[in-house]
Design an enzyme around this catalytic site. Structure first.
Site, PDB file in Angstrom:
ATOM      1  N   GLY A 155     -16.129 -20.593  -9.609  1.00  0.00           N
ATOM      2  CA  GLY A 155     -15.212 -21.169 -10.588  1.00  0.00           C
ATOM      3  C   GLY A 155     -13.775 -20.773 -10.335  1.00  0.00           C
ATOM      4  N   MET A 156     -12.869 -21.467 -11.035  1.00  0.00           N
ATOM      5  CA  MET A 156     -11.441 -21.199 -10.939  1.00  0.00           C
ATOM      6  C   MET A 156     -10.902 -20.950 -12.331  1.00  0.00           C
ATOM      7  SD  MET A 156      -8.341 -23.679  -9.597  1.00  0.00           S
ATOM      8  CE  MET A 156      -8.989 -23.841  -7.942  1.00  0.00           C
ATOM      9  N   GLY A 157     -10.295 -19.793 -12.527  1.00  0.00           N
ATOM     10  CA  GLY A 157      -9.719 -19.463 -13.818  1.00  0.00           C
ATOM     11  C   GLY A 157      -8.224 -19.675 -13.823  1.00  0.00           C
ATOM     12  N   GLY A 158      -7.573 -19.129 -14.842  1.00  0.00           N
ATOM     13  CA  GLY A 158      -6.139 -19.311 -14.982  1.00  0.00           C
ATOM     14  C   GLY A 158      -5.331 -18.781 -13.824  1.00  0.00           C
ATOM     15  N   TYR A 159      -5.786 -17.687 -13.234  1.00  0.00           N
ATOM     16  CA  TYR A 159      -5.019 -17.146 -12.114  1.00  0.00           C
ATOM     17  C   TYR A 159      -5.896 -16.621 -10.984  1.00  0.00           C
ATOM     18  CZ  TYR A 159      -5.799 -12.205 -13.346  1.00  0.00           C
ATOM     19  OH  TYR A 159      -6.353 -10.973 -13.582  1.00  0.00           O
ATOM     20  N   LYS A 185     -13.333 -11.848  -6.241  1.00  0.00           N
ATOM     21  CA  LYS A 185     -12.264 -12.550  -6.953  1.00  0.00           C
ATOM     22  C   LYS A 185     -11.002 -12.556  -6.110  1.00  0.00           C
ATOM     23  CE  LYS A 185     -10.159 -13.071 -11.511  1.00  0.00           C
ATOM     24  NZ  LYS A 185     -10.205 -12.636 -12.928  1.00  0.00           N
ATOM     25  N   ASP A 240     -11.545 -11.768 -24.482  1.00  0.00           N
ATOM     26  CA  ASP A 240     -12.081 -13.061 -24.034  1.00  0.00           C
ATOM     27  C   ASP A 240     -13.609 -13.075 -24.149  1.00  0.00           C
ATOM     28  OD1 ASP A 240     -11.798 -15.660 -23.114  1.00  0.00           O
ATOM     29  OD2 ASP A 240     -11.871 -15.088 -20.995  1.00  0.00           O
ATOM     30  N   LEU A 254      -9.639 -17.210  -8.376  1.00  0.00           N
ATOM     31  CA  LEU A 254     -10.797 -17.949  -7.873  1.00  0.00           C
ATOM     32  C   LEU A 254     -11.941 -16.958  -7.731  1.00  0.00           C
ATOM     33  CD1 LEU A 254      -8.681 -19.790  -5.269  1.00  0.00           C
ATOM     34  CD2 LEU A 254     -10.234 -21.063  -6.723  1.00  0.00           C
TER      35      LEU A 254
END
Length: 256
Positions: free
Chosen positions: A32-36, A54, A149, A38
Site C-alpha cells: 500500500g501507499m500512505g500519505g508519505y 517502508k 491512527d 510506500l
C-alpha cells in the site's frame, strides 16, 4: 491538483517485485501507499524471513520536514518493545532514499473481516478484542506514546491475537507537553470506542434508520453503553486507561 497527482504517479511508483535492496531485502509486493510512505512485503534473502519494508516516498524525500518525520518514526519504533506491535529490524539509505524494516504480522485486519468477509463478532468477542487493544494502548501511554491512527485497517487479528500496526502518525511526547498529551490521549480513546462500535455493529440485523443513532439501533447492556458513551465523549471523558479498564471489566461481566 492534476499536476500533483501526475507527480505522484511519475515519481512515487512502487518498486518492482524482485528488486533487492541493501543486498538483503527482496521486494515481494507493494502492500500500500500512505500519505508519505510506500509499504512492501519483502523477504530477507539471508535469513529467508518475511518482513515489512517502508520507504519514504520519493516526492517526500526531497523535503527536510518529511525526512525528519520519517526518522522520528524510526526512532519511535526502536523504543517500542511489545509482542503485539511489529518490532523494528533494520534501517538504511540508498541513493538518498530512506527505508526501514520491521516484523511482518500475519493475519487479517479488522476492516477486511468486517466489511469484506462480513464476520460477526459477539458482544463478548468484541469486548475481549478491545481488552487486548487497551492493553497495547496502556503500554504506549505509559511511555507517553500516542498512536493517533487506531483504525480497523491498522488492527490485525491472527488466531484471536490482536496486533496494532502503522505508527506513521504516532508521537512520543514529554511530560511538559500537557495540553498535547490530553488531546492525543482523548483521540486514542475515541478511536478505541469507534473500533468497539464497528465490532458491535457486525451483528446488527435491523434496518438502519435514516437518522438513527447507535443508541437506538443496538441493544446493549448499560455497562457496555456507558463504556461507549465515555470513550466517544458523549458522557464524561476518561482521563486514564485504568478507568477504562475498570468499566471494560464490568462490561465484560455484564455479557457473560
Amino acid at each position: 491538483m492534476a499536476l500533483k497527482l501526475l507527480k505522484k504517479l511519475l515519481f512515487d511508483r512502487p518498486l518492482k517485485n524482485g528488486v533487492i535492496l541493501n543486498h538483503q531485502y527482496k521486494i515481494e509486493e507493494c502492500l500500500g501507499m500512505g500519505g508519505y510512505g510506500l509499504v512492501y512485503l519483502c523477504t530477507d534473502i539471508l535469513a529467508q524471513t518475511p518482513y515489512v519494508l517502508k520507504q519514504l516516498r520519493p516526492t517526500k524525500a526531497k523535503k527536510e520536514k518529511e525526512k525528519v518525520r520519517f526518522q522520528q518514526e524510526i526512532k519511535l519504533l526502536k523504543n517500542i518493545h511489545h509482542p503485539q506491535i511489529p518490532g523494528f529490524i533494520d534501517e538504511f539509505i540508498i541513493d538518498g532514499q530512506a527505508y526501514y524494516v520491521m516484523q511482518f504480522i500475519e493475519g487479517e485486519n479488522i476492516e477486511e473481516l468486517l466489511f469484506f468477509r462480513k464476520q460477526p463478532f459477539t458482544e463478548l468477542m468484541a469486548l475481549q478484542l478491545i481488552s487486548q487493544l487497551l492493553e497495547i494502548i496502556e503500554y504506549l501511554h505509559d511511555r507517553l506514546i500516542f498512536h493517533s491512527d487506531i483504525r480497523t485497517p491498522n488492527i490485525i487479528i491472527n488466531d484471536g491475537r490482536l496486533c496494532l500496526i502503522d505508527f506513521g502518525l504516532a508521537k512520543q511526547l514529554t511530560p511538559e507537553e500537557m495540553e498535547e498529551i490530553k488531546v492525543r490521549k482523548q483521540d486514542d480513546f475515541f478511536d478505541l470506542g469507534e473500533t468497539l462500535l464497528f465490532l458491535l455493529y457486525s451483528q446488527y440485523k435491523g434496518k438502519k434508520k435514516k437518522n438513527g443513532t447507535w443508541l437506538e439501533e443496538l441493544t446493549l447492556t448499560k455497562e457496555v453503553t456507558l463504556l461507549l458513551k465515555r470513550l466517544l465523549g458523549i458522557e464524561e471523558e476518561y482521563q486514564h486507561t485504568a478507568s477504562i479498564r475498570e468499566d471494560l471489566n464490568r462490561a465484560i461481566q455484564s455479557v457473560t
